[in-house]
Scaffold this motif. Structure first.
Motif, short mmCIF file in Angstrom:
data_model
loop_
_atom_site.label_atom_id
_atom_site.label_comp_id
_atom_site.label_asym_id
_atom_site.label_seq_id
_atom_site.Cartn_x
_atom_site.Cartn_y
_atom_site.Cartn_z
N ARG A 50 0.84 -1.22 0.00
CA ARG A 50 0.00 0.00 0.00
C ARG A 50 0.87 1.26 0.00
NH1 ARG A 50 -3.25 -2.60 4.18
NH2 ARG A 50 -2.54 -0.96 5.61
N ILE A 51 1.94 1.22 0.77
CA ILE A 51 2.86 2.36 0.79
C ILE A 51 3.51 2.55 -0.58
CG2 ILE A 51 5.06 3.19 1.74
CD1 ILE A 51 4.16 1.93 4.43
N CYS A 52 3.92 1.45 -1.20
CA CYS A 52 4.51 1.52 -2.55
C CYS A 52 3.52 2.10 -3.55
CB CYS A 52 4.96 0.14 -3.01
SG CYS A 52 6.44 -0.45 -2.18
N ASP A 53 2.25 1.72 -3.44
CA ASP A 53 1.23 2.26 -4.33
C ASP A 53 1.11 3.77 -4.18
OD1 ASP A 53 0.67 -0.23 -5.41
OD2 ASP A 53 -1.12 -0.56 -4.19
N VAL A 54 1.10 4.23 -2.94
CA VAL A 54 0.98 5.67 -2.68
C VAL A 54 2.20 6.42 -3.19
CG1 VAL A 54 0.96 7.41 -0.83
CG2 VAL A 54 -0.60 5.46 -0.72
N LEU A 55 3.38 5.86 -2.96
CA LEU A 55 4.62 6.53 -3.37
C LEU A 55 5.02 6.22 -4.81
CD1 LEU A 55 6.75 6.01 -0.12
CD2 LEU A 55 5.41 8.02 -0.80
N ASP A 56 4.26 5.34 -5.47
CA ASP A 56 4.55 4.92 -6.84
C ASP A 56 6.00 4.46 -6.97
OD1 ASP A 56 3.98 4.41 -9.51
OD2 ASP A 56 4.61 6.42 -10.15
N CYS A 57 6.34 3.47 -6.13
CA CYS A 57 7.71 2.97 -6.14
C CYS A 57 7.73 1.47 -5.93
CB CYS A 57 8.52 3.66 -5.03
SG CYS A 57 8.02 3.22 -3.36
N GLU A 61 12.74 0.28 -2.82
CA GLU A 61 13.00 1.70 -2.61
C GLU A 61 12.60 2.17 -1.21
OE1 GLU A 61 11.92 4.35 -5.96
OE2 GLU A 61 11.30 2.49 -6.95
N ILE A 62 11.92 1.31 -0.44
CA ILE A 62 11.47 1.73 0.89
C ILE A 62 11.94 0.82 2.02
CG2 ILE A 62 9.45 2.96 0.01
CD1 ILE A 62 7.75 0.56 1.10
N VAL A 63 12.40 -0.37 1.69
CA VAL A 63 12.83 -1.31 2.74
C VAL A 63 14.05 -2.08 2.26
CG1 VAL A 63 11.31 -3.18 2.01
CG2 VAL A 63 11.99 -3.03 4.38
N GLU A 64 14.93 -2.41 3.22
CA GLU A 64 16.08 -3.23 2.88
C GLU A 64 16.41 -4.14 4.05
OE1 GLU A 64 19.70 -1.00 2.21
OE2 GLU A 64 19.21 0.37 3.82
N CYS A 65 17.05 -5.22 3.74
CA CYS A 65 17.47 -6.19 4.75
C CYS A 65 18.90 -5.85 5.14
CB CYS A 65 17.38 -7.60 4.16
SG CYS A 65 17.48 -8.87 5.40
N VAL A 66 19.13 -5.61 6.43
CA VAL A 66 20.46 -5.24 6.90
C VAL A 66 20.95 -6.25 7.92
CG1 VAL A 66 20.20 -2.78 6.43
CG2 VAL A 66 19.52 -3.68 8.66
N GLU A 67 22.24 -6.42 7.95
CA GLU A 67 22.88 -7.34 8.89
C GLU A 67 22.98 -6.66 10.25
OE1 GLU A 67 24.07 -11.08 9.54
OE2 GLU A 67 23.49 -10.35 7.57
N VAL A 68 22.63 -7.38 11.30
CA VAL A 68 22.70 -6.84 12.65
C VAL A 68 23.83 -7.55 13.40
CG1 VAL A 68 21.44 -6.58 14.83
CG2 VAL A 68 20.21 -6.42 12.67
N THR A 69 24.71 -6.77 13.99
CA THR A 69 25.82 -7.35 14.75
C THR A 69 25.32 -7.83 16.11
OG1 THR A 69 26.43 -5.27 15.80
CG2 THR A 69 27.46 -5.75 13.68
#
Length: 76
Positions: A50-57, A61-69
């Motif tokens: 839904r957020i992607c639809d609103v932002l047309d992206c 472009e809005i979320v990424e998977c990051v490594e946590v130490t």
């Protein structure tokens, strides 16, 4: 351990000068869900779409998977 990061979303909102309330209203996201994202917690893919639809992206472009130490892991 990996974790989702929504930093890209918040940067995008700053870049397009969109307020939190605007996004929540347009994407029909509750305050509790929005604050989960602010705190780096998991939300449903339905919310992200839904957020992607609103932002047309794309979701990348809005979320990424990051490594946590190990040290950061204690914080979460």
């Amino acid at each position: 351990m990996s974790k989702l990061s929504y930093k890209k979303l918040f940067k995008k909102m700053i870049d397009i000068d969109m307020k939190n309330a605007e996004l929540m209203e347009q994407a029909k996201v509750s305050k509790s869900t929005f604050y989960k994202m602010k705190n780096g917690e998991n939300v449903t893919t339905d919310v992200l779409v839904r957020i992607c639809d609103v932002l047309d992206c794309d979701i990348s472009e809005i979320v990424e998977c990051v490594e946590v130490t190990k040290k950061q892991e204690r914080i979460y």
